[in-house]
Design an enzyme around this catalytic site. Structure first.
Site, PDB file in Angstrom:
ATOM      1  N   TYR A 122       5.665  76.324  28.794  1.00  5.64           N
ATOM      2  CA  TYR A 122       5.110  76.775  30.083  1.00  5.64           C
ATOM      3  C   TYR A 122       4.387  78.111  29.899  1.00  5.64           C
ATOM      4  O   TYR A 122       3.181  78.177  29.983  1.00  5.64           O
ATOM      5  CB  TYR A 122       6.223  76.880  31.129  1.00  5.64           C
ATOM      6  CG  TYR A 122       5.690  77.184  32.516  1.00  5.64           C
ATOM      7  CD1 TYR A 122       5.154  76.168  33.295  1.00  5.64           C
ATOM      8  CD2 TYR A 122       5.707  78.482  33.028  1.00  5.64           C
ATOM      9  CE1 TYR A 122       4.645  76.431  34.566  1.00  5.64           C
ATOM     10  CE2 TYR A 122       5.206  78.753  34.290  1.00  5.64           C
ATOM     11  CZ  TYR A 122       4.674  77.734  35.052  1.00  5.64           C
ATOM     12  OH  TYR A 122       4.169  78.009  36.290  1.00  5.64           O
ATOM     13  N   SER A 144       1.498  72.122  35.314  1.00  2.00           N
ATOM     14  CA  SER A 144       0.976  73.230  36.111  1.00  2.00           C
ATOM     15  C   SER A 144       0.371  74.281  35.178  1.00  2.00           C
ATOM     16  O   SER A 144      -0.588  73.988  34.468  1.00  2.00           O
ATOM     17  CB  SER A 144       2.082  73.800  37.000  1.00  2.00           C
ATOM     18  OG  SER A 144       1.560  74.640  37.987  1.00  2.00           O
ATOM     19  N   ASP A 155      -1.745  66.624  45.690  1.00  2.48           N
ATOM     20  CA  ASP A 155      -1.311  67.921  45.168  1.00  2.48           C
ATOM     21  C   ASP A 155      -2.162  69.010  45.815  1.00  2.48           C
ATOM     22  O   ASP A 155      -3.346  69.134  45.523  1.00  2.48           O
ATOM     23  CB  ASP A 155      -1.467  67.954  43.652  1.00  2.48           C
ATOM     24  CG  ASP A 155      -0.873  69.207  43.018  1.00  2.48           C
ATOM     25  OD1 ASP A 155      -0.541  70.157  43.768  1.00  2.48           O
ATOM     26  OD2 ASP A 155      -0.739  69.249  41.788  1.00  2.48           O
TER      27      ASP A 155
END
Length: 730
Positions: free
Chosen positions: A490, A570, A653
């Protein structure tokens, strides 16, 4: 009391296959070129700081709900992707096994109000978890809210539920189709029936009840223009008070900053009920202003307690005028201080000093302060007196992640959760007076956690920085032979990647695969310095850390470039897109999910404007140069062999709008990057991830693992054998 659904057939550990070796994988059949849908290339070119930036797929930014051309492209892309995924031999096997693994009882951490215990429960394969209440600790649960009947496709979720102080009402938030927008309603606990109250256009909000139960405080945005509900920027958030039994137009605005429209605000009623503690921020950084409103004085003017958006000030609790906060002021790994708000100019008084470990959270329960710390990305729990003296520690079942510890300062009872990579979440009741933790909800599962091994390794990044990484695999897997490996990362927004259980990942591990989770810079694992080292002008460090993780796994013989798949969602989707451009030779497959792929326009949509704290401003030249250098959409390298790529996103989204993934995929399919598949899987009525129904989670995971297995040489086979009982997750 996490009790599990007992499965009729369980696997025999001795029968799990070992993945194909690198030599076997090398002989896999070559990729057959796919015919992708034609995506019209527009002529949009804009000059930014002397550079001409082409954006041929600008039209794919349009909202799929209102743009027929985009909708047609989405339909065509899904048809190609579905046809390809249907050819993968492991797809049905993964789906079947993930369904079995998911079928266990799951509980949320209880919240105690008015002597009652409110908690969520999923019986295993319910699309959405259900809210229950117990009148006593060990009493039988009663259903309060079951969202599974709210929509035919199971995509309408219970997003939040907060009981009033006396336990007579619950304010709850409804999320539809994965959107960040929430509709707030009120439930009568005695009858389990909703009242007429309904609030629209709430987003990024908590629900905080007045102590007398008359109503609650929440945050909302102005109603967006028609057709812009899922794309327009989120600005001018304000805090309102809703009195139970009234309509939304009667709600009283408590706090707003129209002169500073980019500020977001959250309100929390203080422990003694006297104050509304307002936390304001402008972006994603933990830099807050703290404002107090005296609720005992009608019409009281807000009082700024902490100005300036300079530091983290997280409210923990208060005893009279003595307020306790967690702060990173003069403490990049955080400390605990008090402020006496009775003083004209309160100054922080330190009660728990900064530690070598990173302070991750604190709560005031039973007259003590319970803290969670991160020690090399693992949880440690310590107890302090209200004056800051160390009282002891909370012993955890092993290496993993713990959270919860909510409750009242005069109630010694609290609850916490514990999980690890091979340990499904167990809920514990903790007695602050005796220091005893006892299981309250412990799952039984369709596998033996002892069959899996978790280790933590440290490797050097490009600049010599020491980076930790968890490595998980089945016991008996010979890592020296090389195995199909899934590397996850991430690296942003001060978010830490901690040990946690995933039924979907377990299906990958059962097949002899390896899971590696890298704790990249940009996260919060080592405090502010670790975060700062991976954002803004330092963002390349995150990509270097991830690439170095892959190189380490190859160097150690755990995997090879022909067996290495990477995944991130993301900001992690951005990570995957960037490193594939930079090192396409290192990876066999890439799984970027709901990624931020156009770094020159991210701040123009919905919540994107908040992300400038980590990414910078595209309209400032210094930031533009950095963003342009790694933006996945703008740096695809024609003429280079790319790994197989399966992009995932969702049509609703409204956090990272799907146009990011649409444009990126169209650019991949246009470029000359080899014959391996470069596909996009676009879910319908799903958003950024929260609220996604169980059946869609299972379907997506089966597709992802089948795709990764095909390109890493994993030989997917049925998990054979049967057992007569599930194994407890100790």
């Amino acid at each position: 009391m996490r009790r599990a659904i007992l499965l009729a057939s369980l696997f025999a550990t001795s029968m799990t296959p070992i993945a194909a070796t690198a030599q076997q994988q090398a002989s896999a059949p070559a990729a057959q070129p796919l015919t992708y849908p034609q995506a019209a290339r527009g002529d949009v070119v804009e000059e930014q700081f002397g550079e001409r930036i082409a954006d041929p797929y600008r039209w794919l930014e349009d909202d799929v709900r209102n743009a027929p051309a985009v909708r047609q492209w989405v339909t065509a892309e899904n048809e190609v992707t579905d046809a390809y995924l249907a050819t993968l031999p492991g797809r049905d096997l993964f789906r079947q096994r993930i369904t079995q693994l998911y079928d266990y009882e799951r509980f949320g951490t209880p919240e105690k109000k008015g002597g009652k215990y409110f908690y969520s429960r999923n019986d295993g394969l319910q699309n959405q978890s259900v809210l229950y209440v117990r009148d006593t600790l060990d009493g039988e649960g009663r259903i309060l809210i079951d969202p599974n009947g709210w929509s035919q496709d199971g995509a309408t979720a219970l997003a939040d539920a907060q009981p009033s102080e006396d336990g007579t009402h619950v304010a709850y938030a409804i999320q539809d189709g994965g959107s960040d927008w929430r509709t707030i309603k009120v439930l009568d606990v005695a009858t389990a029936r909703p009242l007429a109250d309904e609030i629209k256009w709430a987003k990024f909000t908590g629900l905080s009840w007045a102590k007398d139960g008359s109503g609650f405080y929440y945050s909302r945005f102005p109603q967006p223009a028609a057709g812009q509900e899922f794309q327009s920027l989120n600005e001018n958030q304000a805090i309102y008070f809703h009195r139970v039994g009234t309509t939304q137009d009667q709600d009283v605005q408590v706090y707003a900053t129209p002169d500073r429209p980019r500020l977001g605000h959250g309100g929390q009623v203080s422990d003694d009920g006297r104050w509304l503690v307002i936390t304001s921020s402008e972006g994603t950084d933990d830099r807050y202003e703290i404002t107090l409103v005296d609720l005992t004085q009608p019409g009281a003017r807000p009082r700024t307690l902490i100005p300036g958006l300079q530091n983290n000030w997280s409210y923990v609790g208060n005893e009279g005028s003595r307020f306790t906060f967690v702060t990173n002021k003069d403490a990049p790994r955080l400390r605990i201080v008090t402020l006496d708000v009775a003083e004209a100019n309160p100054q922080p008084v330190e009660i728990v000093a900064q530690d070598e470990a990173v302070l991750d959270g604190a709560s005031m329960v039973g007259g003590q302060i319970i803290t969670t710390y991160l020690v090399d990305a693992k949880t440690e729990v310590r107890r302090y007196s209200s004056q800051g003296q160390l009282v002891g520690r909370v012993e955890l079942p092993g290496i993993g992640s713990a959270g919860g510890f909510g409750g009242e300062n005069d109630d010694p009872e609290t609850f916490f959760s514990f999980t690890s990579f091979a340990t499904p979440t167990t809920i514990y009741r903790y007695d602050v007076r005796t220091g005893q933790a006892t299981p309250w909800a412990q799952p039984q599962v369709a596998f033996n956690p002892d069959d899996y091994e978790v280790s933590q390794r440290f490797y050097q990044s490009k600049d010599g920085t020491r980076v930790p990484m968890f490595v998980v695999h089945r016991r008996g897997v010979d890592l020296s032979r090389g195995a199909p490996t899934l590397l996850y990362g991430y690296g942003g927004f001060n978010i830490s990647m901690l040990p946690g259980f995933s039924a979907t990942r377990l299906a990958w591990l059962e097949q002899g695969g390896v899971l590696a989770v890298a704790n990249l810079r940009g996260g919060g694992e080592y405090g502010k310095a670790w975060h700062d080292a991976g954002r803004l002008a330092n963002k390349q460090n995150v990509f270097d850390d991830f690439i170095a993780a892959g190189e380490y796994l190859v160097r150690e013989g755990i995997t090879s470039p022909q067996q290495l798949a990477i995944q991130g969602g993301s900001n992690g989707g951005l990570l995957v897109g960037a490193v594939v451009n930079q090192r396409p030779d290192l990876f066999a497959a890439a799984l970027p999910a709901v990624g931020v792929m156009d770094m020159l326009r991210f701040n123009r949509f919905t919540a994107g404007r908040y992300w400038v704290d980590d990414y910078g401003y595209p309209d400032r030249e210094a930031d533009f140069r950095v963003l342009r250098s790694y933006s996945p959409y703008h740096n695809i390298r024609s003429g280079v062999q790319y790994p197989a790529i399966l992009v995932t996103t969702a049509d609703t989204d409204d956090r990272v709008v799907p146009g990011h993934s649409f444009k990126y995929t169209a650019a991949l399919q246009h470029a000359d990057i080899g014959d391996r598949p470069h596909l996009i899987r676009i879910e319908t009525r799903a958003g950024h991830g929260a609220g996604k129904p169980t059946d869609k989670i299972i379907e997506e995971a089966a597709d992802l693992w089948a795709f990764a297995a095909r390109w890493t040489g994993m030989d997917v086979r049925p998990v054979a054998g049967a057992a007569t009982a599930a194994s407890p997750a100790d």
